[in-house]
Motif scaffolding. Structure first.
Motif, PDB file in Angstrom:
ATOM      1  N   GLU A  33      -0.922   6.769  44.120  1.00 34.92           N
ATOM      2  CA  GLU A  33      -1.208   6.081  42.855  1.00 34.92           C
ATOM      3  C   GLU A  33      -0.329   6.608  41.726  1.00 34.92           C
ATOM      4  O   GLU A  33       0.193   5.844  40.919  1.00 34.92           O
ATOM      5  CB  GLU A  33      -2.684   6.223  42.486  1.00 34.92           C
TER       6      GLU A  33
ATOM      7  N   TYR B  68       3.145   5.438  42.356  1.00 33.55           N
ATOM      8  CA  TYR B  68       3.194   3.989  42.111  1.00 33.55           C
ATOM      9  C   TYR B  68       3.447   3.709  40.634  1.00 33.55           C
ATOM     10  O   TYR B  68       4.296   2.889  40.280  1.00 33.55           O
ATOM     11  CB  TYR B  68       1.888   3.335  42.577  1.00 33.55           C
ATOM     12  N   LYS B  69       2.701   4.393  39.771  1.00 34.57           N
ATOM     13  CA  LYS B  69       2.868   4.185  38.326  1.00 34.57           C
ATOM     14  C   LYS B  69       4.290   4.526  37.890  1.00 34.57           C
ATOM     15  O   LYS B  69       4.904   3.801  37.099  1.00 34.57           O
ATOM     16  CB  LYS B  69       1.857   5.024  37.548  1.00 34.57           C
TER      17      LYS B  69
ATOM     18  N   VAL C 280       6.774   1.788  39.342  1.00 35.07           N
ATOM     19  CA  VAL C 280       6.684   0.493  38.649  1.00 35.07           C
ATOM     20  C   VAL C 280       7.340   0.595  37.270  1.00 35.07           C
ATOM     21  O   VAL C 280       8.065  -0.314  36.850  1.00 35.07           O
ATOM     22  CB  VAL C 280       5.220   0.023  38.547  1.00 35.07           C
TER      23      VAL C 280
ATOM     24  N   LYS D  27       7.789  -4.737  43.100  1.00 31.73           N
ATOM     25  CA  LYS D  27       6.470  -4.330  42.601  1.00 31.73           C
ATOM     26  C   LYS D  27       5.354  -4.935  43.441  1.00 31.73           C
ATOM     27  O   LYS D  27       4.355  -4.265  43.729  1.00 31.73           O
ATOM     28  CB  LYS D  27       6.301  -4.728  41.131  1.00 31.73           C
ATOM     29  N   SER D  28       5.521  -6.170  43.856  1.00 32.21           N
ATOM     30  CA  SER D  28       4.526  -6.838  44.682  1.00 32.21           C
ATOM     31  C   SER D  28       4.362  -6.104  46.014  1.00 32.21           C
ATOM     32  O   SER D  28       3.241  -5.863  46.469  1.00 32.21           O
ATOM     33  CB  SER D  28       4.932  -8.287  44.917  1.00 32.21           C
TER      34      SER D  28
ATOM     35  N   THR E 269       2.558  -2.828  45.503  1.00 34.93           N
ATOM     36  CA  THR E 269       1.142  -3.052  45.238  1.00 34.93           C
ATOM     37  C   THR E 269       0.387  -3.325  46.533  1.00 34.93           C
ATOM     38  O   THR E 269      -0.705  -2.787  46.756  1.00 34.93           O
ATOM     39  CB  THR E 269       0.952  -4.217  44.255  1.00 34.93           C
ATOM     40  N   LEU E 270       0.975  -4.157  47.394  1.00 38.08           N
ATOM     41  CA  LEU E 270       0.340  -4.452  48.679  1.00 38.08           C
ATOM     42  C   LEU E 270       0.182  -3.188  49.522  1.00 38.08           C
ATOM     43  O   LEU E 270      -0.865  -2.966  50.133  1.00 38.08           O
ATOM     44  CB  LEU E 270       1.159  -5.496  49.451  1.00 38.08           C
TER      45      LEU E 270
ATOM     46  N   LEU F 180      -0.008  -0.105  48.443  1.00 35.18           N
ATOM     47  CA  LEU F 180      -1.019   0.749  47.816  1.00 35.18           C
ATOM     48  C   LEU F 180      -2.420   0.243  48.128  1.00 35.18           C
ATOM     49  O   LEU F 180      -3.318   1.031  48.436  1.00 35.18           O
ATOM     50  CB  LEU F 180      -0.787   0.823  46.304  1.00 35.18           C
ATOM     51  N   ASN F 181      -2.628  -1.056  48.066  1.00 34.84           N
ATOM     52  CA  ASN F 181      -3.940  -1.630  48.319  1.00 34.84           C
ATOM     53  C   ASN F 181      -4.369  -1.496  49.784  1.00 34.84           C
ATOM     54  O   ASN F 181      -5.560  -1.383  50.063  1.00 34.84           O
ATOM     55  CB  ASN F 181      -3.988  -3.099  47.894  1.00 34.84           C
TER      56      ASN F 181
END
Length: 87
Positions: free
Chosen positions: A48, A51-52, A55, A76-77, A80-81, A83-84
């Motif tokens: 996380e 990620y920040k 991005v 970024k997409s 995000t995927l 990370l989720n």
């Protein structure tokens, strides 16, 4: 080699800008790789944070003209995927 003074200056300026762009691209790739490594480890909290940072770096690259905005959105997409999925 150019003979006109302004053309000589352009050569020097272009070299300097190319080095700046290369350094910025390298830093961007490093931030993205750090995120990828955190995801590969499965460490959610570290991912996380990375990620920040990644991005933010991608957004800055768009502002500075290093990446196209659609390419940045794609990156970024994908991040995000990933990370989720780590949930």
């Amino acid at each position: 080699m150019p003979n006109i003074k302004s053309a000589k200056k352009r050569v020097l300026v272009n070299k300097a800008k190319a080095l700046q762009n290369k350094a910025a691209r390298s830093a961007l790739k490093t931030d993205i790789k750090k995120f990828e490594a955190a995801v590969a480890e499965g460490n959610r909290s570290e991912a996380e944070g990375a990620y920040k940072v990644a991005v933010k770096a991608v957004d800055k690259a768009v502002v500075h003209g290093i990446l196209h905005r659609n390419n940045a959105a794609h990156k970024k997409s994908g991040m995000t995927l990933k990370l989720n999925k780590l949930a």
